[in-house]
Design a protein around this motif. Structure first.
Motif, PDB file in Angstrom:
ATOM      1  N   SER A  55       0.812  -1.207   0.000  1.00  0.00           N
ATOM      2  CA  SER A  55       0.000   0.000   0.000  1.00  0.00           C
ATOM      3  C   SER A  55       0.853   1.269   0.000  1.00  0.00           C
ATOM      4  N   MET A  56       0.811   2.068   1.076  1.00  0.00           N
ATOM      5  CA  MET A  56       1.645   3.258   1.130  1.00  0.00           C
ATOM      6  C   MET A  56       3.109   2.906   0.971  1.00  0.00           C
ATOM      7  N   LEU A  83      -1.662   3.858  -5.519  1.00  0.00           N
ATOM      8  CA  LEU A  83      -1.514   4.689  -6.710  1.00  0.00           C
ATOM      9  C   LEU A  83      -2.796   5.453  -7.029  1.00  0.00           C
ATOM     10  N   GLY A  84      -3.823   5.210  -6.254  1.00  0.00           N
ATOM     11  CA  GLY A  84      -5.102   5.891  -6.372  1.00  0.00           C
ATOM     12  C   GLY A  84      -5.961   5.452  -5.200  1.00  0.00           C
ATOM     13  N   ILE A  85      -6.801   6.354  -4.686  1.00  0.00           N
ATOM     14  CA  ILE A  85      -7.672   6.046  -3.561  1.00  0.00           C
ATOM     15  C   ILE A  85      -9.092   5.824  -4.090  1.00  0.00           C
ATOM     16  N   VAL A 144      -7.404   1.091  -2.159  1.00  0.00           N
ATOM     17  CA  VAL A 144      -6.641   1.684  -3.250  1.00  0.00           C
ATOM     18  C   VAL A 144      -7.125   1.113  -4.581  1.00  0.00           C
ATOM     19  N   SER A 145      -6.773   1.790  -5.653  1.00  0.00           N
ATOM     20  CA  SER A 145      -7.284   1.449  -6.975  1.00  0.00           C
ATOM     21  C   SER A 145      -6.476   0.328  -7.640  1.00  0.00           C
ATOM     22  N   ALA A 146      -7.125  -0.821  -7.861  1.00  0.00           N
ATOM     23  CA  ALA A 146      -6.477  -1.908  -8.595  1.00  0.00           C
ATOM     24  C   ALA A 146      -6.245  -1.528 -10.063  1.00  0.00           C
TER      25      ALA A 146
END
Length: 323
Positions: free
Chosen positions: A126-127, A153-155, A263-265
């Protein structure tokens, strides 16, 4: 700086816990496990996600030790057993993400180079995965391979990231950087009710991690601050640039969770598609914490991790770590 076990989450045998100080004076909690073999396959360094802590990784550390690796795990500044910069230790805060690079620099200089056999690989979540990808594109990741689990890389809940970046920047400029994000509080996500949680479908692992968080107390932080969010959006903006993935030269495996609500897959897939020396694996039905998921999900993920990590043939030609 000690590790905190629970009945369901014992400390893996052989832990060496220490205090590492970054060049700006920030103390970090670090744990190292020597390999349980005379011929180790190298070292795996764990870059945890936001609001995580070393204890949450005990099961995976046991797995990595069984594979023949030395393992290093540490808490980022602002969480776990490491430094806090605000009076409220529950706030997930860092002034800017560039400070995390100082944590990595300290771990590399004071632990990896002195104590850990090569080759070195980073297992990041993640982060931590976003930080690792950013360091890798700048040639500053102290590793020869990188595995990025559910990279930030995106929430998912942020539909307009550019607007969110400018809104958090404005709030930061107005002096609200140390406040929780709107609606945020001190309760750790790990200790919230299992029903509807976005982290894992495995009830037993969720309960184990909740108990570990409760035992750790203030080490299990709550929601992020506005300052953290601003810096996170800035990092994701940089990694979204087409050139970012192209600049990464080391072998990289991106593993995304198909049912991720954190987060965005799709963002992870897009990033991996631009890598010159990497690829992506999307795990259907998996929630955000892939290594805390049900066995039907976790076991294939761990198999993919082991297959990607340095093999004995690679170790034979690797230079030893120097003190």
């Amino acid at each position: 700086m000690k590790l905190v076990p629970t009945a369901a989450n014992p400390v893996p045998e052989g832990a060496i816990v220490s205090r590492v100080v970054a060049r700006d004076g920030a103390p970090l909690r670090v744990a190292r496990w020597p390999a349980r073999t005379d011929k180790p396959r190298g070292t795996v360094v764990i870059f945890q996600g936001r609001a995580e802590f070393v204890e949450k990784w005990f099961e995976t550390i046991e797995d990595l030790l069984a594979m023949g690796f030395c393992v290093v795990a540490f808490d980022w500044r602002g969480q776990g057993g490491s430094e806090r910069t605000l009076a409220d230790p529950r706030k997930g805060h860092v002034g800017r993400f560039g400070l995390y690079a100082r944590d990595v620099e300290a771990i590399a200089a004071q632990v990896l180079k002195r104590e850990c056999p090569k080759p070195h690989a980073v297992l990041a979540h993640s982060m931590g995965a976003a930080i690792a990808l950013d360091l890798a594109r700048r040639g500053r990741l102290p590793a020869e391979r990188l595995i990025a689990l559910a990279p930030m890389l995106g929430i998912v809940r942020v539909k307009h990231p550019t607007l969110a970046y400018y809104a958090t920047t404005l709030a930061w400029l107005l002096g609200f950087g140390g406040m929780y994000v709107p609606g945020g509080g001190e309760t750790s996500q790990t200790t919230k009710p299992f029903a509807g949680n976005p982290l894992t479908s495995d009830r037993l692992r969720y309960a184990r991690n909740a108990d570990a968080a409760a035992a750790l107390g203030e080490g299990a932080i709550g929601d992020p601050t506005i300052g953290w969010a601003r810096s996170a959006f800035a990092l994701m903006r940089r990694l979204a640039e087409p050139r970012a993935a192209l600049d990464i030269r080391l072998p990289t495996l991106v593993i995304a969770a198909g049912a991720d609500r954190v987060v965005s897959a799709p963002a992870a897939e897009r990033f991996a598609s631009r890598l010159k020396t990497g690829n992506a694996l999307v795990v259907p039905g998996a929630r955000h914490e892939l290594i805390a998921e049900a066995d039907s999900i976790r076991e294939p993920v761990m198999a993919a991790i082991e297959a990607f990590l340095p093999q004995p043939a690679d170790v034979a030609t690797a230079a030893p770590a120097r003190g």
